[in-house]
Write a protein that holds these residues in place. Structure first.
Motif, PDB file in Angstrom:
ATOM      1  N   GLN A   1     -49.117  31.112  12.220  1.00 36.75           N
ATOM      2  CA  GLN A   1     -48.165  31.939  11.481  1.00 36.75           C
ATOM      3  C   GLN A   1     -47.424  31.118  10.434  1.00 36.75           C
ATOM      4  O   GLN A   1     -47.163  31.607   9.320  1.00 36.75           O
ATOM      5  CB  GLN A   1     -47.173  32.591  12.454  1.00 36.75           C
ATOM      6  CG  GLN A   1     -46.310  33.672  11.811  1.00 36.75           C
ATOM      7  CD  GLN A   1     -47.140  34.800  11.228  1.00 36.75           C
ATOM      8  OE1 GLN A   1     -48.020  35.356  11.893  1.00 36.75           O
ATOM      9  NE2 GLN A   1     -46.886  35.143   9.965  1.00 36.75           N
ATOM     10  N   GLN A   2     -47.075  29.871  10.775  1.00 36.20           N
ATOM     11  CA  GLN A   2     -46.417  29.002   9.803  1.00 36.20           C
ATOM     12  C   GLN A   2     -47.287  28.790   8.569  1.00 36.20           C
ATOM     13  O   GLN A   2     -46.805  28.840   7.432  1.00 36.20           O
ATOM     14  CB  GLN A   2     -46.090  27.645  10.443  1.00 36.20           C
ATOM     15  CG  GLN A   2     -44.925  27.666  11.408  1.00 36.20           C
ATOM     16  CD  GLN A   2     -44.660  26.293  12.012  1.00 36.20           C
ATOM     17  OE1 GLN A   2     -45.418  25.337  11.813  1.00 36.20           O
ATOM     18  NE2 GLN A   2     -43.589  26.178  12.775  1.00 36.20           N
TER      19      GLN A   2
ATOM     20  N   ASP B   1     -55.037  25.989  17.475  1.00 36.21           N
ATOM     21  CA  ASP B   1     -55.082  27.422  17.790  1.00 36.21           C
ATOM     22  C   ASP B   1     -53.713  27.982  18.181  1.00 36.21           C
ATOM     23  O   ASP B   1     -53.611  29.092  18.694  1.00 36.21           O
ATOM     24  CB  ASP B   1     -56.092  27.698  18.905  1.00 36.21           C
ATOM     25  CG  ASP B   1     -55.736  26.978  20.210  1.00 36.21           C
ATOM     26  OD1 ASP B   1     -54.814  26.144  20.186  1.00 36.21           O
ATOM     27  OD2 ASP B   1     -56.400  27.242  21.233  1.00 36.21           O
ATOM     28  N   SER B   2     -52.658  27.211  17.915  1.00 37.02           N
ATOM     29  CA  SER B   2     -51.305  27.667  18.224  1.00 37.02           C
ATOM     30  C   SER B   2     -50.935  28.863  17.340  1.00 37.02           C
ATOM     31  O   SER B   2     -51.058  28.811  16.112  1.00 37.02           O
ATOM     32  CB  SER B   2     -50.303  26.532  18.003  1.00 37.02           C
ATOM     33  OG  SER B   2     -48.978  27.023  17.965  1.00 37.02           O
TER      34      SER B   2
END
Length: 222
Positions: free
Chosen positions: A121-122, A115-116
């Motif tokens: 985004q990466q 959930d980072s």
């Protein structure tokens, strides 16, 4: 007193002989035997699983390489060299300034949780790039076509292989960039697809370095 000195000398002599014998056996003979057996029975693996092209060592079948263009002025991240098959994203633990062929040298995962926001985004950025880079006239990549290994790094960050699905997705781009037919490139991918080890271990895979060497040879024959 003399007996005590004599016994001490004998013990020291015995200890020294034992040290010399053990040093010879474990420090010389054993390493030579192991090295000799490895070279005789597992020559390729013992020497780093080297891959050669035009008579020169160009890499290892165990470590992934990047295929990027030189950095432009002001660029922080290089653009992909799209005439070559691309491997998985290389997001390991760090890089070095000495080994330029394998700049990402510290093996390890990103340690980012599922959930980072950074990881999410990466993945989004990587997916958009894969769709954009591989969509060529007559062939459009849909988001559902993008396999997981195209947008995520491996646990080591140095995976040399990609899935057949990711290799297939790149076929039309490779054909267009190199002036080859789709059938020629697809045949190349099929020929370099390895199945599961022993039929049941792991997943089917394509070694990117070996595939690009074969692509280079095919382009040279045009």
């Amino acid at each position: 007193m003399n007996n005590s000195i004599t016994n001490t000398a004998r013990l020291l002599g015995a200890g020294l002989r034992a040290l010399l014998v053990l040093t010879l056996v474990t420090g010389v003979i054993y390493p030579l035997v192991v090295t000799g057996v490895a070279q005789a029975l597992f020559h390729d693996k013992a020497n780093g699983s080297e891959i050669k092209s035009d008579g020169k060592v160009v890499g290892s079948s165990l470590i992934g390489q990047s295929y990027n263009l030189p950095l432009k002025k002001g660029q922080q991240t290089p653009d992909a060299a799209l005439q070559w098959f691309q491997g998985r994203p290389a997001n390991g633990l760090g890089s070095n300034s000495i080994n330029t062929q394998y700049k990402l040298i510290l093996s390890g995962a990103t340690n980012l949780s599922a959930d980072s926001k950074v990881l999410i985004q990466q993945v989004k950025d990587a997916k958009a790039a894969v769709i954009n880079d591989n969509s060529v006239p007559g062939y459009t990549v849909k988001p559902s076509d993008v396999p997981a290994d195209a947008v995520t790094s491996s646990g080591s960050g140095l995976d040399p292989d990609i899935s057949p699905a990711y290799a297939d997705l790149q076929v039309h781009r490779i054909a267009e960039k190199n002036g080859l037919s789709v059938a020629q490139v697809q045949k190349l991918v099929d020929e370099h697809t390895d199945g599961r080890t022993l039929g049941f271990i792991g997943e089917p895979r394509v070694n990117v370095l070996e595939l690009n060497i074969a692509l280079k040879d095919l382009v040279a024959k045009k």
